[in-house]
Write an enzyme that holds these catalytic residues in place. Structure first.
Site, PDB file in Angstrom:
ATOM      1  N   ARG A  27     -20.070  80.729   7.549  1.00  8.92           N
ATOM      2  CA  ARG A  27     -20.040  82.018   6.856  1.00  8.92           C
ATOM      3  C   ARG A  27     -19.430  81.889   5.469  1.00  8.92           C
ATOM      4  O   ARG A  27     -19.771  82.639   4.560  1.00  8.92           O
ATOM      5  CB  ARG A  27     -19.247  83.030   7.686  1.00  8.92           C
ATOM      6  CG  ARG A  27     -19.965  83.500   8.941  1.00  8.92           C
ATOM      7  CD  ARG A  27     -19.060  84.344   9.807  1.00  8.92           C
ATOM      8  NE  ARG A  27     -17.960  83.556  10.354  1.00  8.92           N
ATOM      9  CZ  ARG A  27     -16.967  84.055  11.066  1.00  8.92           C
ATOM     10  NH1 ARG A  27     -16.928  85.360  11.311  1.00  8.92           N
ATOM     11  NH2 ARG A  27     -16.006  83.275  11.543  1.00  8.92           N
ATOM     12  N   TYR A  75     -27.041  79.902   7.226  1.00  2.00           N
ATOM     13  CA  TYR A  75     -27.635  79.368   8.450  1.00  2.00           C
ATOM     14  C   TYR A  75     -29.144  79.183   8.323  1.00  2.00           C
ATOM     15  O   TYR A  75     -29.700  78.174   8.766  1.00  2.00           O
ATOM     16  CB  TYR A  75     -27.330  80.296   9.632  1.00  2.00           C
ATOM     17  CG  TYR A  75     -25.866  80.521   9.902  1.00  2.00           C
ATOM     18  CD1 TYR A  75     -24.932  79.502   9.721  1.00  2.00           C
ATOM     19  CD2 TYR A  75     -25.400  81.748  10.344  1.00  2.00           C
ATOM     20  CE1 TYR A  75     -23.585  79.699   9.970  1.00  2.00           C
ATOM     21  CE2 TYR A  75     -24.056  81.964  10.598  1.00  2.00           C
ATOM     22  CZ  TYR A  75     -23.155  80.941  10.398  1.00  2.00           C
ATOM     23  OH  TYR A  75     -21.830  81.148  10.639  1.00  2.00           O
ATOM     24  N   LEU A 135     -21.594  79.384  17.157  1.00  2.00           N
ATOM     25  CA  LEU A 135     -21.194  80.721  16.725  1.00  2.00           C
ATOM     26  C   LEU A 135     -20.589  81.495  17.896  1.00  2.00           C
ATOM     27  O   LEU A 135     -20.471  80.979  19.005  1.00  2.00           O
ATOM     28  CB  LEU A 135     -22.421  81.453  16.169  1.00  2.00           C
ATOM     29  CG  LEU A 135     -23.183  80.731  15.057  1.00  2.00           C
ATOM     30  CD1 LEU A 135     -24.449  81.495  14.688  1.00  2.00           C
ATOM     31  CD2 LEU A 135     -22.295  80.526  13.843  1.00  2.00           C
ATOM     32  N   HIS A 186     -25.545  83.526  19.825  1.00  2.00           N
ATOM     33  CA  HIS A 186     -26.165  82.317  20.366  1.00  2.00           C
ATOM     34  C   HIS A 186     -27.680  82.438  20.509  1.00  2.00           C
ATOM     35  O   HIS A 186     -28.435  81.607  19.986  1.00  2.00           O
ATOM     36  CB  HIS A 186     -25.545  81.955  21.713  1.00  2.00           C
ATOM     37  CG  HIS A 186     -24.168  81.399  21.606  1.00  2.00           C
ATOM     38  ND1 HIS A 186     -23.385  81.131  22.709  1.00  2.00           N
ATOM     39  CD2 HIS A 186     -23.421  81.064  20.529  1.00  2.00           C
ATOM     40  CE1 HIS A 186     -22.220  80.656  22.311  1.00  2.00           C
ATOM     41  NE2 HIS A 186     -22.208  80.611  20.994  1.00  2.00           N
ATOM     42  N   LYS A 216     -21.440  77.054  24.872  1.00  2.00           N
ATOM     43  CA  LYS A 216     -21.372  77.895  26.054  1.00  2.00           C
ATOM     44  C   LYS A 216     -20.550  79.151  25.764  1.00  2.00           C
ATOM     45  O   LYS A 216     -19.716  79.138  24.843  1.00  2.00           O
ATOM     46  CB  LYS A 216     -20.788  77.118  27.245  1.00  2.00           C
ATOM     47  CG  LYS A 216     -19.366  76.582  26.980  1.00  2.00           C
ATOM     48  CD  LYS A 216     -18.323  77.654  27.149  1.00  2.00           C
ATOM     49  CE  LYS A 216     -17.020  77.348  26.510  1.00  2.00           C
ATOM     50  NZ  LYS A 216     -16.118  78.542  26.442  1.00  2.00           N
ATOM     51  N   ARG A 228     -12.212  85.726  21.081  1.00  2.00           N
ATOM     52  CA  ARG A 228     -12.060  85.902  22.530  1.00  2.00           C
ATOM     53  C   ARG A 228     -11.486  87.266  22.898  1.00  2.00           C
ATOM     54  O   ARG A 228     -11.562  87.676  24.046  1.00  2.00           O
ATOM     55  CB  ARG A 228     -11.177  84.791  23.098  1.00  2.00           C
ATOM     56  CG  ARG A 228     -11.809  83.406  23.040  1.00  2.00           C
ATOM     57  CD  ARG A 228     -10.847  82.334  23.518  1.00  2.00           C
ATOM     58  NE  ARG A 228     -11.466  81.022  23.558  1.00  2.00           N
ATOM     59  CZ  ARG A 228     -11.538  80.192  22.522  1.00  2.00           C
ATOM     60  NH1 ARG A 228     -11.021  80.573  21.354  1.00  2.00           N
ATOM     61  NH2 ARG A 228     -12.121  79.012  22.635  1.00  2.00           N
ATOM     62  N   ASP A 275     -15.477  83.189  28.553  1.00  2.00           N
ATOM     63  CA  ASP A 275     -14.967  81.987  27.898  1.00  2.00           C
ATOM     64  C   ASP A 275     -14.622  80.871  28.872  1.00  2.00           C
ATOM     65  O   ASP A 275     -14.922  79.704  28.606  1.00  2.00           O
ATOM     66  CB  ASP A 275     -13.728  82.342  27.069  1.00  2.00           C
ATOM     67  CG  ASP A 275     -13.344  81.219  26.129  1.00  2.00           C
ATOM     68  OD1 ASP A 275     -14.201  80.808  25.323  1.00  2.00           O
ATOM     69  OD2 ASP A 275     -12.199  80.752  26.187  1.00  2.00           O
ATOM     70  N   SER A 277     -12.081  69.851  31.176  1.00  2.00           N
ATOM     71  CA  SER A 277     -11.713  69.319  29.861  1.00  2.00           C
ATOM     72  C   SER A 277     -10.899  68.055  30.033  1.00  2.00           C
ATOM     73  O   SER A 277      -9.674  68.090  30.062  1.00  2.00           O
ATOM     74  CB  SER A 277     -10.930  70.351  29.046  1.00  2.00           C
ATOM     75  OG  SER A 277      -9.762  70.753  29.726  1.00  2.00           O
TER      76      SER A 277
END
Length: 309
Positions: A14, A35, A51, A56, A74, A142, A154, A230
């Site tokens: 952006r 973009y 993004l 998405h 995701k 979030r 999330d 993770s």
């Protein structure tokens, strides 16, 4: 991505200043002013879309229209209807689209799938996935529901994705309890009904001590993955009964990009299909509806729809 052998051709953001700073750190050859300019560039074969969730699918569809393969952050979409729209465009173009989950690309996940398929656990009695963490920044997306914020989007998407991949059974119904902070769910606990009267559970939170774990219990053995989601560049251990399977540090994100590039070249089928993304989105939809309505939500097999009752 650079470590996986790909050429980092261009990046867009952006802010042009932000794009330039990122390109300098990560080694991109150039920046693009926006973009769409990046999508229109003839020397780019594939794009990664990182993004906010609400952007998405719209930008994935634009990328496919520009002839680019798409690796998308995701969760792939805001709902199952969006995934259906993307699937239609993907089928028309024949290009590759994959949701960027890294957990299926860690060797421990392949090991667990083999254990489940082999029958070492016996008949499944329970499965549980937990992903809890703490996010303090008030300006983080979030905390914005319109952008796809909240714990279930999330972190809960990891839990649902992993359970679907390992159980290889359709979810029949979903129930959920949600705690809200402002407009987003800060904590969601869910119960997923499976065929044969069995169920799986999940928990996710944006305001908790950091914990992640996946466990499965059968009539013969209990399996635990302490770090299923993770585990980048860190060792991992999976326990099956009294056996401990150890894994050396790897980078599953790098392995994911290598796999996606091979699929884009037509060398291998995608490990995570859009059919999986659709099934996951349907379960997330059902959990949201159950949490909002205070009652169990049934998934109508094959239709992508849900109903309460």
């Amino acid at each position: 991505m650079r470590a996986s052998g790909q050429t980092l051709t261009a990046v867009a953001a952006r802010s042009g200043q932000r794009a330039a700073a990122y390109a300098a750190v990560e080694g991109f050859e150039r920046t693009e002013p926006d973009y769409q300019s990046l999508l229109d560039a003839p020397d780019i074969d594939a794009v990664y879309i990182g993004l906010t969730t609400d952007a998405h699918v719209p930008w994935s569809i634009r990328a496919l229209g520009a002839g680019k393969h798409v690796l998308c952050e995701k969760p792939l979409a805001m709902n199952a209807g969006e995934v259906g729209q993307l699937m239609a465009v993907q089928q028309r173009t024949g290009l590759q689209v994959m949701e960027a989950f890294i957990h299926p690309f860690h060797p421990q996940f392949d090991f667990v799938r083999e254990v489940v398929a082999s029958g070492r656990l016996g008949e499944l009695r329970a499965a549980n996935a937990v992903f809890l963490s703490r996010f303090e920044a008030a300006d983080n997306f979030r905390w914005n529901r319109e952008h796809g914020g909240g714990a279930l989007f999330d972190l809960g998407c990891y839990c649902v994705s992993a359970l679907l991949l390992l159980l290889e059974q359709p979810v029949v119904w979903a129930d959920a309890q949600q705690e809200f902070l402002g407009e987003v769910d800060v904590t969601t606990t869910g119960l997923l009904g499976l065929p044969g009267g069995r169920a799986a559970t999940l928990a996710c939170s944006l305001q908790a001590a950091t914990v992640q774990q996946l466990s499965m219990t059968g009539s013969a053995a209990h399996l635990v993955m302490p770090h299923p989601f993770s585990s980048i560049d860190s060792s991992a251990t999976v326990t099956v009964g009294e056996h401990h399977e150890h894994f050396a540090p790897v980078n599953p994100y790098q392995r994911m990009v290598v796999h996606f590039a091979a699929a884009a070249r037509g060398e291998v089928p995608l490990k995570l299909s859009l059919a999986h993304s659709l099934a996951q989105a349907q379960v997330l939809d059902a959990l949201f509806r159950a949490g909002a309505g205070g009652q169990r939500t049934w998934l109508v097999a094959g239709s992508g729809t849900t109903h309460e009752g």
